[in-house]
Each structure stands twice: as structure tokens, then as C-alpha cells.
Design an enzyme around this catalytic site. Structure first.
Site, PDB file in Angstrom:
ATOM      1  N   ASP C 154      43.751  54.244  39.837  1.00  0.00           N
ATOM      2  CA  ASP C 154      43.403  52.869  39.493  1.00  0.00           C
ATOM      3  C   ASP C 154      43.210  52.090  40.789  1.00  0.00           C
ATOM      4  OD1 ASP C 154      44.100  53.968  37.037  1.00  0.00           O
ATOM      5  OD2 ASP C 154      45.093  52.136  36.334  1.00  0.00           O
ATOM      6  N   LYS C 222      38.489  48.289  34.557  1.00  0.00           N
ATOM      7  CA  LYS C 222      39.813  47.798  34.165  1.00  0.00           C
ATOM      8  C   LYS C 222      39.916  46.331  34.537  1.00  0.00           C
ATOM      9  CE  LYS C 222      44.698  48.617  35.431  1.00  0.00           C
ATOM     10  NZ  LYS C 222      45.648  49.513  36.124  1.00  0.00           N
ATOM     11  N   LYS C 258      39.723  49.434  30.282  1.00  0.00           N
ATOM     12  CA  LYS C 258      41.179  49.301  30.239  1.00  0.00           C
ATOM     13  C   LYS C 258      41.600  47.858  30.470  1.00  0.00           C
ATOM     14  CE  LYS C 258      45.471  50.771  32.545  1.00  0.00           C
ATOM     15  NZ  LYS C 258      46.089  51.628  33.572  1.00  0.00           N
TER      16      LYS C 258
END
Lengths: 287, 484, 322
Positions: C154, C222, C258
Site C-alpha cells: 500500500d 485506495k 479500497k
């Protein structure tokens, strides 16, 4: 030896031009004593039709002009009328059989009426519009604007107000940017054509004001039922069989002002009677 | 099983305590109508909900007389502040009973509960709250000093937003000091009758609000009654025309909110996902039973395919079915008669060569239903581009330039509303200036607010409802016509 | 890459991103509110709750994280509700890079692809959460996590560069990080690109950043680090789902989304599921295409699950701390 006068030919005023009635008809206009004054054009339904076409063509530019510009144009009419006040007063004195002072007072009142309405052009929307605090993230504003083509029956049998009566119904309709087809006082049509000459030499665009002389009973039904007329002002139709005109106007849901006696006073409501309120919503967000 | 097959989530009808039969509400009391009774049914099930009275000419006389008495004896003499307090009471009572009203509305009308619960009923309460505050401020309404009420208002409302239209009519009328006789639509009388209970709970003086049920002849008798000073009607242009003729020469003041064929204009620089939502809001809100519905999509030709594709994808997620289910997007068509009209016009659209596409919905076995439908490649001369369908049917036309969009949008005898979708502010304002429509939504559609005037140009009617303008429709500064 | 009609340069990238359709915030938020208003009951709700658990990246990203804390998190990931062994496992645990070996050790044989029922390990990298470090440090951070065995990385974008209009720089960094996700065997750790939407401020900016991240090779976009408010919101997630839907229509390729941070209740999370299903499609409701980045969400979902199974309301003493 006195000079032989040159009398004026009175014609209609349509689309900024002065045509005779397409019907070729005219009628005799006299003084109250019955003396011949002139032959006025006796407008036909086709003249009314032509006038509506001319008015419709003029709406976009006139209603699209800035309010400041419309105000100046209407004020210019007042200026030119003032400049020709003596001539109008003399004509009115002959036509209505009133005193010189009364005739002059009427012209003065007509000039002042133009001035009063000229000043409204860039104000009526502020007074009659609104910013609306809706419960949501929206900019929301309501503003009145011209309805389009307005057909008017000017006050009739208006001895003492043949010019003023006409101005009192035409000027308010022009404020927002409407174009007008007006049927002048049948008995006293000459000052209406005089006013048309003022229009033609002022800055009022052709077609914004169209003047028909003749019989309201004959022409008004055609205007009341005309699908391209947005509003009908029956101010001077009280002596006519006017309810059928309202019924005819209902076919296209025209905005109608019922007859009223005498000369309508200065009124913001008269301006607003030929406007539509438009409300615009727009989303508002920082994101 | 698909995730999207949400389990049923019905709103309970246990909250409703309906009577089996309803009379007329005249002079603060229930009374039987002299006309034949009729059932009101749920358009989703075709089951009877209650039996409704109909008012004949004598009943109309009684109601107008009661309204006149109330006007002369109490309402016109009451301080504005007290009138306002009554209206505030009504607003609060409606908020307290909001869910009950929402369920009743969805049951009787067929609209999805999420709309009656989140749009109709909250707006009803807001409308009374807004006008309540005007009652003691009439001098500030911009009409000049000391404006006066007109007297007795005859109000005839349609079936698409039954209680909301009642609020649009009654709230400003009462705030201005008029008394009213209101007739709800024949197919949707229920919430107006429940509203009569609210009027009783609010202890409004008898005769200030009278509710008459019945069909078109009841409405006609009411509108044409000589004891009426003001007529307010929302409904079809055909009936509006009849009313305008009927009141000609009577001096009755008239407000008409009539039909529409609104253009929803999508430019190529539009916020496209929101525009698609706006198209859906515009035509499928309330099954398209909306006078200001965005029933003509004018889409810029260079984004036509993209917009139509996205629209179809979005329409495939619309849920049609039980109006009382909280997940229903598209409810029932209000009546068999209206369904027949929608079908007939849609058939005409196909015959005229437009391409029909309907969202893939399962249509229930009973009740009146019509799947959300679009017609592509519609020509400007087609009936479905000109006539009000009043159903979930969208006609798609294209344009190339802003000027062409404006010309096509205005090319209709109607002029109620319009939508503009663009990210360019200058263009939005210029287009809004040139549209001949009483309400223009920019990057939105079908939004309503009591502070915002609503009403049409041309054959969409005259007068405004909502805001200061809506108040003015119930006031006069002219000479008194006698009476109180 | 010639997607935008010219070679990918700073200039062509700018033209492309700034030429994307605008977002009307009011309309977007209205649509999100309408999706959040769906009423999910009974059997649908039961399926929704289990789906939320399967899509959760159970997260701990604290300076005070210890091996004990991470092992506890992993235990919770594997057995969310000890009293009900049928409870699904979460998709992944999300930790700082140095905690990857601890997480892997604790997962043991349960470590695997969440699409096949395993639990994977995600590591935040690239000078998380601010991203304020040199590219060399960011790449080293990433390689370190990948070498430690992280399945998913991430990363954060350089918001400063993005807001200053240096789109090419942001693009190149993502490309470089993606390259750093390459493992010895030539496979790649999955790359989630954190836009930190709360710092981009405008929906137009978020749409551009979403496209930028996808063009540069991100596997997931995300919303947030969870360290900046606002973190995930439904309108932002809806907007990002619209982007992946449009990308799929254009290329046939499916990119994951996400939302992370701020999703604390089952009711909120169900609104997200509805939004996924009605925007990108139900197909997105699987671990390699949609995740919730959350820590406290799981317990609320477990409470709701217990409520459905038992018919009465549960309490916080009946779910475990992680």
C-alpha cells in the site's frame, strides 16, 4: 393670402414602417363637432397578423438588450415627445375638443409617464425578483422577464386622454422587453400615429411597438385567439363584448388583464402583468 | 443468488388507522356526500383501501358557504400572528405523523415509499412552516402596503403529489388570510382526508379548510361556484384551459400549474455521471408523473452514444415493484387509465420509428406498471417529443450547438421547466437566460423548496407557487369587492 | 502506452487528466446518499455481513505496534468470532513493513490468496503516511517489504507533487514503486495506490489522481492512509468506483478499490457494498477487487452478525479485542 396647409396622411405602424391597411380601407376621423380631420387606416385581421409577426421578430433583440439600454430608449421617447409637445397639444386640442391648457397638460403627463416607466427598466427585476434561501446546496434566484408579444386594446372613447391612455398601457409593457401590438382609440387615433412617428425617429427598434387604428371589435378577436400572442391587455375593451376575448385567449393560456375604466395609473403591477418569473437553481460546492 | 436481489424491506402499514369510509370535511366536521360513493384503490395491488364520498353541487354550496362564513367571521379578522401559529401547529403535526402520511401516500398513489418518506412529506411540512412565518408579515411581501386576502379559494389538485399539492395550495392561502375548499384527485383522496384530521387536531376554526372529494364534475362545480374569489388548479393543460374559459369575466383570480414537456439539456462538457443521475431523476422520479419531468433529453451529438450507454447501464439497476418496499425506485402507475395513455403514446413512438429500450424489470402480476423506457432517435415532430406522456418514458433528441439546443428546448407550447448539464458556468447562465421555462435546474433536476417559486410560461399555466411570489397569488392590493 | 493519443509525457498526461469530465459535488453526494439509503434486511444482510468480513484488510498502523499486537491482530483475522467458527476470515492483515515477518509467522499455513480462502499480508510503504522522502528511500522501503514477504504493497502518492501539477513525477514514482514490487521469481506484489483523498480536497482532483494511478499500473486505488481526515467517504468511493468501471469499459481490465479509514459500522459498510454492486457491478465484491481498510469495523460487523443469528442484540463483551 393664407398659405394652403398640407395635411398628413395617417397610416398604420407595423415593423417600423408606415403601411396603409392591406385591406385598402380607411375611416373618417372627426372633431367632436363632426368636422373632418383625417382618414385613418381601418386595420384588418391581416394587418393584425402582420403586426404580430413584426412584434415576434422584435422580441429577441428588445428583451435581450440590456436593461440600461431599454431605459435610455424609453427615456429618449420622452425627450422627443417633449420636443414635439406643441404639435401634439395642437392635434389633441383639435381632435378632442379640449382647451389648449388641458391638451398641453395631457402631453406633459404622457411625457412624464414615459420617464416614470423608463426608470423602471433596470429596477423592476430587483424589486420583483428574489434570491431564494432553499434548504440545500443551491444558488437559487427568481427573476422576472418579458413574456413576449403583448396585444393591447388602448383606452377607447378617451376624450381628454387619447395620447395619455395609449402611453399608459404601452410603456409598462415595454419595460421588461415585450413587443407590443396596440389597437388605438378608435375615435381618437391620430395622436397614436403621431406617437408612432416619435417611435420611428427615436431609438425604439422597428417592430417593438406596432400601432393599429380601426375597430377593436373587429381586430381584437384575432389578437385574442392568435397563438403567437403571449399576453392580452384589455384595458380599453370595457365597452366591447370582452368576455369572449378572454375565452379565446384561454386556448393558449394567454396572460390576460381585464378591462379597467379610464386611464390606468402608473403601476409596477402593470409592468409585472406581462412578465414571467424564471427561477434558476445551480448547485453550489467547494469540492 | 445475486447480491443485488435485496430481500424485501417493506414499510409496515400497521402505522395506518384508516376508516372504511370517508365523508366530506365541511365546516370542521365530517358529513356524507350526496353524490355516489366510490372506492379508492392501491394501484400496486388494485385492492380497495377505503370508500370515498363524492360531493355534488349542493355539497359544494355548503362547503363554499362554510368557507365564506369562516372567512368573514373569524379568519380574515384574526391577527396574522395567530393565523401563523395555526400553520406552525399544522407543520409540527405533519412532522409528528410523517411516517403515517408517507405510508398512506405510497399506498394510495403507488409512489415509492422512499420518495413519499424523503421528498413529499418533508416538503409538505416545510411548506406549512415556510408560509406560517409569512402570515404576520404580509406588508413585506412586496405588494405595497396592507395587502388583503381574496376571500374563498377553490383549489383543485392532481394525483401525482397528493399531499404536497395540498400543501402548495393551502399553506399560502391560509397564511394570506383566505379560507379554502380543496378537492383532491379522484384516485388519491386519502392523504387529504387524513389531513382533515390534522386540521381538527390543530383546532383550526371550522370552515377555514374544507375538503371535498369527488371526480371532475365536483371540481367543475367548485371552480365555477359564484361564491369563490380565487381558483388554484394544478393538472392538465386541457382542464386548465376549461377553467380559464369558465372564469373569464368573473374577476376570480387564477393560478394554473399545468403540463410540461421539459428539455433536459446535456452538453458535452457535462459532469457526465451526475448528468446521467439527473436524467434518471428527471424522468423516472415518481414514475414520470411529474408536470416538470425532464421528458425530452437533448444531448449534444458528440456525446450521445456515451450518454445513452451509461443511461442504459444505470437504468438496469432501477428496482420496480412494491411501493412500500424501501428499496423500490419505480412504483406503480397511478391508474389503469394513465397506464393506457402511456402505452398508447409509447406505441405511437415505435410506429413513428423511434428506437425503444426498456429496463429489464419483472412486472408484478397485479397492479399498474410500466418499465422505465427510453426512445432514441426521436424526431422533433414525433408525438412522443411533443405530447406530455406523464409516465416513465424519455424521448432522446440530439443537438450540435448551444443555439440549436435552446431552439429545440423552446420549440414547444409548454414552458414549465428545463435542465442544463455543463461544467461551464458562463454557458449555463447564458442558456438559462434564453430558455422559456419557469424553473431551470442547472446540474440538478426536480428539486423543490417552499422558498423557491415554481410555475410555467406559455401553456404550462400562469402564476407562481412557492416563495414570496406564491404568497402574492392569494393577496390583492386592489379595491375591496365588498364583503368583510 | 498510447492511450491518450500521444506518447506519455508530462504534457500529454496533463491534457488527458485535465480533460476528464468534471464532477458535480452536489450530484455525486446525492447519489451516494441514495445508495446509502438502501435497506438491506434478513438474508441479504447476512450475506452482506459475511462479505464485509471477507473483504476486510484488518489493520494496525501505530507507532506503538509490537510483535504481540500484530500476532493478536492475526489471530483475530483468522478467527474473528471464536464462538462461531463458521465466521469467514478477513482478506488480509495490513501492517508496517517491519512487521511483515511477524504477521507471516503468525499466519502460518493460513497465509495465502484471499480469493482462495487464505489471508494475505499487506504492508504500507513509500514513507507512509506522508510520502515525504526521496524516491530512493521509498523504493528501498518497498523492496524491503516485498523481500520480507508482503503480498500487497500500500503506497502513498506524492500529494505535494500532484497538487503542484507535476503529474508526470507522480506517475513515474508509481511506475518505479510498481517495479520495486517485483519479486525474485518475476511475480509482483499487488500494488495499492493511496491517493489520500482528504488532501486532494476536490472531487475533480480525486478523479484525476485515480486515472493517474491506474495509468501508472496500480492494481488498486485506495482512498486514504487513515491518518488524515476526512478519510474514506462514500461519495469519494463512489467516484473511484466510477473510474474503475469506466477503465474496465475502455480496456477490459478490472482495477480494485479500497476505501480505508472512517468506516466503523456495519451499516456504513453495507452502504459501500451496495455502492460497489450498483456502480462497478457485483463482480467487484471479491478480495482482489474490493477491500475495506479498517480496524474497528470488524467488531461491529460481528455484533450485527450475532444479532442476526441469535435474534437479540449483542454487546461489546461478546466480541474480542484485537
Amino acid at each position: 393670402m393664407t398659405r394652403l396647409a398640407v395635411p398628413k396622411t395617417y397610416k398604420l405602424y407595423i415593423g417600423g414602417r408606415f403601411p396603409r391597411s392591406e385591406s385598402g380601407r380607411s375611416y373618417e376621423v372627426t372633431t367632436p363637432d363632426g368636422a373632418f380631420l383625417a382618414n385613418a387606416s381601418l386595420a384588418s385581421r391581416k394587418d393584425a397578423r402582420d403586426a404580430v409577426v413584426a412584434a415576434r421578430a422584435a422580441v429577441a433583440a428588445w428583451s435581450g438588450a440590456t436593461a440600461y439600454n431599454r431605459g435610455q430608449v424609453l427615456y429618449r421617447v420622452a425627450e422627443l415627445l417633449e420636443g414635439r409637445a406643441e404639435q401634439f397639444a395642437a392635434e389633441i386640442r383639435d381632435a378632442e375638443g379640449v382647451s389648449a391648457a388641458a391638451a398641453r397638460a395631457q402631453v406633459d403627463a404622457a411625457v412624464d409617464t414615459w420617464v416614470w416607466y423608463a426608470g423602471w427598466c433596470d429596477k423592476y427585476a430587483q424589486v420583483a425578483g428574489s434570491g431564494n434561501p432553499v434548504a440545500g446546496p443551491f444558488f437559487n434566484i427568481s427573476v422576472p422577464e418579458a413574456t413576449g408579444v403583448v396585444a393591447i386594446v388602448a383606452p377607447q372613447e378617451s376624450a381628454g386622454a387619447s395620447l395619455l391612455g395609449l402611453v399608459a398601457v404601452v410603456a409598462p409593457a415595454l419595460v421588461a422587453g415585450n413587443a407590443v401590438v396596440v389597437i388605438a382609440d378608435r375615435a381618437h387615433p391620430l395622436s397614436a400615429i403621431g406617437l408612432a412617428e416619435v417611435m420611428a425617429t427615436s431609438d425604439v427598434p422597428g417592430g417593438v411597438v406596432n400601432v393599429l387604428t380601426g375597430s377593436p371589435a373587429e381586430i381584437a378577436p384575432w389578437l385574442a385567439s392568435h397563438a403567437d400572442v403571449n399576453a392580452l391587455d384589455l384595458a380599453g375593451a370595457g365597452a366591447l363584448d370582452w368576455v369572449p376575448l378572454v375565452v379565446a385567449a384561454a386556448a393558449t393560456l394567454k396572460r390576460v388583464q381585464d378591462p379597467e375604466p379610464g386611464v390606468p395609473g402608473w403601476s409596477l403591477q402593470r409592468i409585472l402583468a406581462t412578465t414571467e418569473t424564471k427561477t434558476v437553481w445551480h448547485t453550489k460546492a467547494l469540492l | 443468488m445475486s447480491f443485488l436481489e435485496y430481500a424485501p424491506a417493506p414499510e409496515s402499514t400497521a402505522i395506518l388507522h384508516l376508516r372504511d369510509e370517508y365523508g366530506l370535511f365541511i365546516d370542521g366536521a365530517w358529513t356524507e356526500g350526496r353524490g355516489a360513493t366510490f372506492p379508492t384503490i392501491s394501484p400496486a395491488t388494485e385492492k380497495r383501501i377505503a370508500t370515498i364520498s363524492s360531493a355534488d353541487a349542493t355539497d359544494v354550496d355548503r362547503a363554499v358557504a362554510a368557507a365564506r362564513r369562516a372567512y368573514e367571521k373569524t379568519w380574515s379578522r384574526m391577527p396574522g400572528g395567530d393565523r401563523g401559529k395555526y400553520l406552525f401547529r399544522i407543520a409540527r403535526l405533519l412532522q409528528e405523523r410523517a411516517r403515517e402520511f408517507a405510508v398512506a401516500e405510497s399506498l394510495d398513489n403507488g409512489k415509492p415509499i422512499k420518495e413519499s418518506r424523503d421528498v413529499d412529506i418533508p416538503l409538505v411540512a416545510a411548506w406549512f412552516f415556510y408560509y406560517a412565518g409569512w402570515a404576520d408579515k404580509l406588508d413585506y411581501a412586496g405588494l405595497g402596503a396592507a395587502p388583503r386576502a381574496l376571500g374563498v379559494a377553490a383549489q383543485v389538485i392532481p394525483w401525482n403529489f397528493p399531499l404536497l399539492m395540498l400543501a402548495w395550495k393551502i399553506a399560502p392561502a391560509l397564511a394570506a388570510g383566505n379560507t379554502v375548499v380543496l378537492k383532491p384527485a379522484e384516485t388519491t383522496p386519502l392523504t387529504a382526508l387524513l389531513f382533515a384530521e390534522v386540521v381538527q387536531q390543530a383546532d383550526l376554526p371550522p370552515g377555514v379548510v374544507n375538503i371535498l372529494t369527488g371526480a371532475g364534475d365536483t371540481g367543475q362545480a367548485l371552480v365555477e361556484h359564484p361564491g369563490v374569489d380565487k381558483v388554484a388548479f394544478t393538472g392538465s393543460t386541457a382542464v386548465g384551459r376549461q377553467i380559464a374559459r369558465a372564469v373569464a369575466g368573473t374577476g376570480k383570480k387564477v393560478t394554473l400549474e399545468l403540463g410540461g414537456k421539459a428539455a433536459n439539456i446535456v452538453f458535452d462538457d457535462a459532469p457526465i455521471d451526475e448528468a446521467v443521475e439527473g436524467i434518471v431523476d428527471g424522468i423516472f422520479f415518481n414514475q414520470g408523473h411529474v408536470c416538470c419531468a425532464g421528458s425530452r433529453l437533448l444531448v449534444q451529438e458528440n456525446v450521445h452514444d456515451e450518454v445513452v450507454e451509461r443511461l442504459k447501464t444505470r437504468m438496469a439497476t432501477l428496482r420496480l415493484g412494491d411501493p412500500l418496499d424501501k428499496n423500490t425506485d419505480i412504483g406503480a402507475i397511478n391508474s389503469a387509465e394513465q397506464l393506457e395513455r402511456i402505452r398508447a403514446l409509447s406505441a405511437a413512438g415505435e410506429e413513428e420509428g423511434a428506437e425503444r429500450w426498456s429496463a429489464p424489470c419483472v412486472i408484478p402480476d397485479t397492479g399498474f406498471w410500466f418499465a422505465p423506457t427510453i426512445f432514441d432517435n426521436v424526431s422533433t415532430s414525433s408525438r412522443i417529443a411533443r405530447e406530455e406522456i406523464f409516465g416513465p418514458v424519455l424521448s432522446i433528441l440530439t443537438f450540435r450547438t448551444p443555439g440549436e439546443a435552446i431552439a429545440k428546448a423552446n420549440n414547444t407550447p409548454y414552458g414549465l421547466s428545463a435542465g442544463i448539464w455543463s461544467d461551464k458556468g458562463a454557458k449555463i447562465l447564458a442558456v438559462a437566460d434564453r430558455l422559456r421555462a419557469g424553473v431551470v435546474w442547472a446540474n440538478a433536476f426536480n428539486r423543490f423548496d417552499p422558498a423557491s417559486p415554481f410555475g410555467g410560461y406559455k401553456e404550462s399555466g400562469y402564476g407562481r407557487e412557492g416563495g414570496r411570489h406564491g404568497l402574492g397569488a392569494y393577496l390583492t392590493t386592489g379595491p375591496s369587492k365588498g364583503g368583510a | 502506452m498510447r492511450l491518450i493519443g500521444a506518447d506519455l509525457t508530462e504534457k500529454s498526461l496533463r491534457l488527458h487528466l485535465e480533460g476528464l469530465p468534471g464532477v458535480d459535488a452536489v450530484g455525486l453526494e446525492r447519489r451516494a446518499a441514495s445508495l446509502a439509503g438502501r435497506s438491506i434486511k434478513t438474508t441479504s444482510k447476512a450475506r452482506a455481513l459475511d462479505t464485509i468480513i471477507r473483504l476486510t484488510d484488518l489493520t494496525t498502523l501505530e507507532g506503538a505496534d509490537t510483535p504481540g499486537k500484530v500476532r493478536s491482530l492475526v489471530a483475530k483475522a483468522l478467527t474473528p468470532d471464536p464462538a462461531r467458527p463458521d465466521t469467514p476470515r478477513v482478506a488480509a492483515v495490513c501492517v508496517y513493513g517491519d512487521m511483515v515477518p511477524t504477521a507471516l509467522g503468525a499466519l502460518g499455513s493460513a497465509h495465502g490468496d484471499p480469493d482462495d480462502g487464505g489471508v494475505s499480508v499487506a504492508a504500507v510503504a513509500t514513507a507512509f503516511p506522508s510520502g515525504r522522502a526521496s524516491l530512493a528511500v521509498k523504493l528501498a522501503d518497498t523492496r524491503d517489504a516485498v523481500e520480507n514477504g508482503a503480498d500487497e504493497i500500500d503506497m502513498v502518492i506524492d500529494r505535494g507533487a500532484f497538487l503542484a501539477g507535476r503529474y508526470g513525477e507522480v506517475f513515474e514514482q508509481i511506475v518505479a514503486v510498481k517495479d520495486a514490487c517485483r519479486r525474485g521469481d518475476g511475480t509482483f506484489a499487488s500494488l495499492k495506490v493511496i491517493l489520500e483523498t482528504g488532501e486532494l480536497a476536490t472531487y475533480d482532483g480525486i478523479r484525476r489522481a485515480s486515472w493517474l494511478a491506474i495509468l501508472a499500473g496500480g492494481d488498486f486505488i485506495k482512498t486514504s492512509t487513515g491518518k488524515v481526515g476526512p478519510a474514506a467517504t462514500l461519495p469519494v468511493t463512489l467516484l473511484m468506483l466510477e473510474v474503475v468501471r469506466d477503465w474496465h469499459r475502455l480496456t477490459g481490465e478490472r482495477i480494485g478499490v479500497k476505501p480505508a479509514g472512517g468506516i466503523r459500522s456495519a451499516k456504513q459498510a453495507i452502504g459501500y457494498l451496495v455502492t460497489v454492486a450498483e456502480t462497478a457491478g457485483e463482480r467487484w465484491l471479491q478480495p482482489h477487487l474490493f477491500r475495506f481498510g479498517a480496524s474497528s469495523l470488524l467488531n461491529d460487523v460481528l455484533l450485527q452478525r450475532q444479532r442476526l443469528l441469535t435474534g437479540h442484540y449483542s454487546g461489546p463483551d461478546y466480541v474480542t479485542m484485537d
